[in-house]
Write an enzyme that holds these catalytic residues in place. Structure first.
Site, PDB file in Angstrom:
ATOM      1  N   SER A  14      52.185  46.436  31.398  1.00 28.66           N
ATOM      2  CA  SER A  14      52.427  47.768  30.828  1.00 28.66           C
ATOM      3  C   SER A  14      51.094  48.512  30.730  1.00 28.66           C
ATOM      4  O   SER A  14      50.053  47.959  31.093  1.00 28.66           O
ATOM      5  CB  SER A  14      53.088  47.638  29.464  1.00 28.66           C
ATOM      6  OG  SER A  14      52.250  46.896  28.619  1.00 28.66           O
ATOM      7  N   ASP A  54      61.688  43.363  32.726  1.00 34.60           N
ATOM      8  CA  ASP A  54      62.145  43.466  31.338  1.00 34.60           C
ATOM      9  C   ASP A  54      63.666  43.538  31.330  1.00 34.60           C
ATOM     10  O   ASP A  54      64.255  44.309  32.099  1.00 34.60           O
ATOM     11  CB  ASP A  54      61.654  44.770  30.676  1.00 34.60           C
ATOM     12  CG  ASP A  54      60.149  44.820  30.520  1.00 34.60           C
ATOM     13  OD1 ASP A  54      59.505  43.777  30.718  1.00 34.60           O
ATOM     14  OD2 ASP A  54      59.628  45.914  30.207  1.00 34.60           O
ATOM     15  N   CYS A  83      47.850  70.650  10.784  1.00 32.68           N
ATOM     16  CA  CYS A  83      48.980  70.148   9.994  1.00 32.68           C
ATOM     17  C   CYS A  83      48.484  69.504   8.701  1.00 32.68           C
ATOM     18  O   CYS A  83      48.061  70.204   7.793  1.00 32.68           O
ATOM     19  CB  CYS A  83      49.833  69.215  10.836  1.00 32.68           C
ATOM     20  SG  CYS A  83      51.540  69.187  10.260  1.00 32.68           S
ATOM     21  N   LEU A  84      48.449  68.170   8.615  1.00 33.48           N
ATOM     22  CA  LEU A  84      47.908  67.555   7.410  1.00 33.48           C
ATOM     23  C   LEU A  84      46.484  68.076   7.164  1.00 33.48           C
ATOM     24  O   LEU A  84      46.081  68.263   6.017  1.00 33.48           O
ATOM     25  CB  LEU A  84      47.893  66.021   7.537  1.00 33.48           C
ATOM     26  CG  LEU A  84      47.303  65.289   6.334  1.00 33.48           C
ATOM     27  CD1 LEU A  84      48.149  65.486   5.085  1.00 33.48           C
ATOM     28  CD2 LEU A  84      47.142  63.797   6.617  1.00 33.48           C
ATOM     29  N   HIS A 136      50.877  72.536  15.272  1.00 30.99           N
ATOM     30  CA  HIS A 136      50.095  71.647  16.138  1.00 30.99           C
ATOM     31  C   HIS A 136      49.697  72.355  17.439  1.00 30.99           C
ATOM     32  O   HIS A 136      50.391  72.212  18.449  1.00 30.99           O
ATOM     33  CB  HIS A 136      50.920  70.402  16.487  1.00 30.99           C
ATOM     34  CG  HIS A 136      51.141  69.488  15.332  1.00 30.99           C
ATOM     35  ND1 HIS A 136      50.259  68.486  14.998  1.00 30.99           N
ATOM     36  CD2 HIS A 136      52.137  69.433  14.422  1.00 30.99           C
ATOM     37  CE1 HIS A 136      50.703  67.845  13.930  1.00 30.99           C
ATOM     38  NE2 HIS A 136      51.844  68.400  13.562  1.00 30.99           N
ATOM     39  N   GLU A 182      47.530  71.561  19.457  1.00 33.84           N
ATOM     40  CA  GLU A 182      47.131  70.605  20.500  1.00 33.84           C
ATOM     41  C   GLU A 182      48.235  70.363  21.519  1.00 33.84           C
ATOM     42  O   GLU A 182      47.960  69.945  22.640  1.00 33.84           O
ATOM     43  CB  GLU A 182      46.679  69.272  19.881  1.00 33.84           C
ATOM     44  CG  GLU A 182      47.751  68.428  19.205  1.00 33.84           C
ATOM     45  CD  GLU A 182      47.976  68.750  17.724  1.00 33.84           C
ATOM     46  OE1 GLU A 182      47.665  69.881  17.310  1.00 33.84           O
ATOM     47  OE2 GLU A 182      48.474  67.874  16.992  1.00 33.84           O
TER      48      GLU A 182
HETATM   49  N1  GLN Z   1      52.601  64.653   6.186  1.00 38.39           N
HETATM   50  C1  GLN Z   1      52.538  66.058   6.253  1.00 38.39           C
HETATM   51  C2  GLN Z   1      53.902  66.705   6.199  1.00 38.39           C
HETATM   52  O1  GLN Z   1      54.898  66.061   6.428  1.00 38.39           O
HETATM   53  C3  GLN Z   1      51.804  66.507   7.504  1.00 38.39           C
HETATM   54  C4  GLN Z   1      52.528  66.158   8.763  1.00 38.39           C
HETATM   55  C5  GLN Z   1      51.650  66.235   9.989  1.00 38.39           C
HETATM   56  O2  GLN Z   1      50.433  66.289   9.894  1.00 38.39           O
HETATM   57  N2  GLN Z   1      52.252  66.204  11.159  1.00 38.39           N
HETATM   58  O3  GLN Z   1      54.025  67.873   5.938  1.00 38.39           O
END
Ligand code: GLN
Length: 547
Positions: free
Chosen positions: A12, A147, A381-382, A507, A509
């Site tokens: 893999s 597999d 995000c976070l 996000h 990215e």
């Molecule tokens: N844990 C945080 C939330 O649920 C951020 C999620 C994340 O960074 N994708 O809002």
């Protein structure tokens, strides 16, 4: 419509996804419309519920599908637009079959892997063809031949090829040719055996792509050709790339893979014009400048956990003609040794997305360090929620401020559960997911960087900024520069009195490509470069004189 199936043998992590994506680049450059699809043999409905240790990053599409990270490669290497139909798991197949059975749609029949499960798989291949109107549908089968769980997919593609006719389907098998140091030799036996395994179930691959650490000499190619029953020119070398995965399309073009595919499938198209790609590679391999930035996370020892973030940084480096060395900093180490020790000398600090409490305090310290020291900061995000908690604690003086994800009893819940999440109990596919429009504030840094007032970005979260605190934040110089068009949720925050301090709930990215770097990443890297140059903490050296 033509169909190309990519299978993998021997081991893999061969990079089948990258091979499929790079072939996509080449076919698109020949003027063909391509779509790519991934089949995953596991029983999870999607990877959304899996830990990064199991699966690496969960890649999110515009329509909110949580998918395998190979779909990230597909989107970065091609212009195809993907939806939840482009990633099929065994879990989804069985769920559909069982739902049909419960509805009585099989009319008294015994429901079986062949034909009911395999038919469901055929449907998905036809469906993606119809939806995409592509000239070529590339389907990658996850896992390794041999597999047990992959068998229904292999059986399904065998039947499918029979149904649509040999000249419309092509099987490409990616294998591994190991180098045995003691013997000083490359060994083809595992490749022979894995092709034999495919033949056992009726699939005769027409092309063998051999992954290897070394060049395949003529003798090795002849051996693979003879034992695997493919013409000599259909043995394609895919040696480890020297610098970057983005070299792959050019390498495969040199091996004439795209020419071979077009010949087999009877596609009469011009040769691939790869000049734009060559220019990207030039900047990747020999950038004018170099820069070091920190990514502060808790899965830093897993290369795949922040895949799209790392890729987006590389793309932004290309846009700035700057090679970026990513220091993967463990948030736990910041807690242990302090931000000064872990982050000093780096041009920028990026805090990516994440779940769970581990490392959160270290990330908060990183955000504080960036804000106070004027180091460019990008929070995703976070990483945005962290920036907000940090500001609440250390600027607004709300010492116990937190996200209710980590402290449900905090007196100052500056980040709290989205209203729509309050009744949610099931974990799978229930976050706020996918692309939504965001309105940018006139005069904000974000609006300037995007050069637009409305943008579409992808989401994957359950918590949000608590707007009850908005006025207090604004009074202290925190700018809310992006608000979601529909739900009026905070999407982007920034501090104007800072070289670059910007964080988003979405996000970005997931929408960066080497050919179209994301504006937020691009400016973050530009700011980091300026900071590094001016602060003299990082030597931005000319590569030619520095090495
Ligand atoms: N844990 C945080 C939330 O649920 C951020 C999620 C994340 O960074 N994708 O809002």
């Amino acid at each position: 419509m033509k169909y190309l199936f990519v299978t993998g043998g021997v081991i893999s992590s061969l990079g089948k996804g990258l091979t499929a994506a790079a072939l996509g680049t080449l076919l698109e450059s020949r003027g063909l419309k391509v779509t790519l699809q991934k089949f995953d043999p596991y029983l999870n409905v999607d990877p959304g519920t899996m830990s990064p240790y199991q699966h690496g990053e969960v890649y999110v599409l515009n329509d909110g599908a949580e998918t395998d990270l190979d779909l990230g490669h597909y989107e970065r290497f091609t212009n195809t637009s993907l939806s939840r139909f482009n990633n099929l798991t065994s879990g989804q197949v069985y769920q559909t079959v069982l739902d049909k059975e419960r509805r009585g749609e099989y009319l008294g029949k015994t429901v079986q892997v062949i034909p009911h499960v395999t038919n469901e798989i055929h449907n998905r291949i036809y469906e993606i063809g119809e939806q995409s109107k592509a000239d070529v549908v590339i389907t990658e089968i996850g896992g390794t031949t041999g597999d047990i769980e992959g068998l229904p997919f292999l059986e399904a593609i065998r039947e499918f090829a029979l149904e649509i006719g040999r000249h419309n389907a092509l099987f490409l098998h990616v294998t591994f040719v190991p180098y045995i140091k003691a013997a000083g030799e490359l060994k083809t036996k595992p490749t022979q055996q894995s092709v034999a395994k495919l033949r056992e179930i009726g699939i005769m691959p027409q092309i063998v792509v051999a992954r290897s650490e070394h060049h395949l000499n003529k003798e090795i190619r002849q051996k693979i050709s003879l034992f695997c029953n493919v013409p000599y020119e259909a043995v394609i070398e895919e040696k480890d790339v020297d610098h970057s995965i983005y070299e792959l399309p050019l390498m495969l073009q040199r091996e004439r893979l795209d020419e071979l595919v077009c010949d087999y499938l009877g596609l009469d198209v011009p040769t691939a014009d790869m000049r734009h790609w060559q220019e990207i590679i030039r900047k990747l391999i020999a950038p004018q400048h170099r820069l070091r930035i920190a990514v502060v996370g808790k899965y830093i020892d897993l290369n795949d956990a922040y895949k799209s973030v790392y890729e987006a940084i590389i793309h932004a480096g290309v846009a700035n003609d700057c090679g970026v060395d990513i220091e993967k900093v463990d948030a736990g180490d910041i807690e242990k040794y302090g931000p000064e020790k872990m982050l000093r000398g780096l041009g920028g600090i990026l805090v990516p997305g994440g779940f769970g409490e581990r490392g959160v305090e270290g990330k908060i310290q990183a955000a504080r360090y960036a804000r106070e020291q004027g180091v460019p900061y990008l929070g995703l995000c976070l990483g945005m929620q962290i920036a907000t908690v940090e500001f609440a604690r250390n600027v607004l003086g709300l010492k116990k401020a937190h996200s209710t994800e980590f402290d449900p009893d905090t007196p100052d819940p500056v980040i709290a559960l989205l209203d729509e999440q309050k009744e949610v109990t099931r974990k799978g596919g229930t976050m706020r997911l996918g692309a939504q429009s965001c309105e940018l504030k006139v005069g904000s840094r974000a609006a300037h960087l995007y050069g637009a007032f409305i943008v579409e970005e992808r989401h994957r979260h359950r918590y949000e900024f608590n707007s009850e605190y908005q006025e207090r934040f604004e009074a202290a110089g925190f700018v809310f520069s992006g608000i979601s068009a529909e739900q009026k949720l905070v999407e982007l925050v920034e501090i104007s009195d800072h070289p670059f301090y910007l964080a988003c709930q979405f996000h970005p990215e997931f929408q960066s490509k080497p050919s179209a770097p994301h504006p937020l990443f691009k400016s973050f890297i530009a700011a980091a470069f300026t900071y590094a140059t001016h602060s003299h903490q990082v030597t931005a050296k000319r590569v030619d004189s520095g090495r």
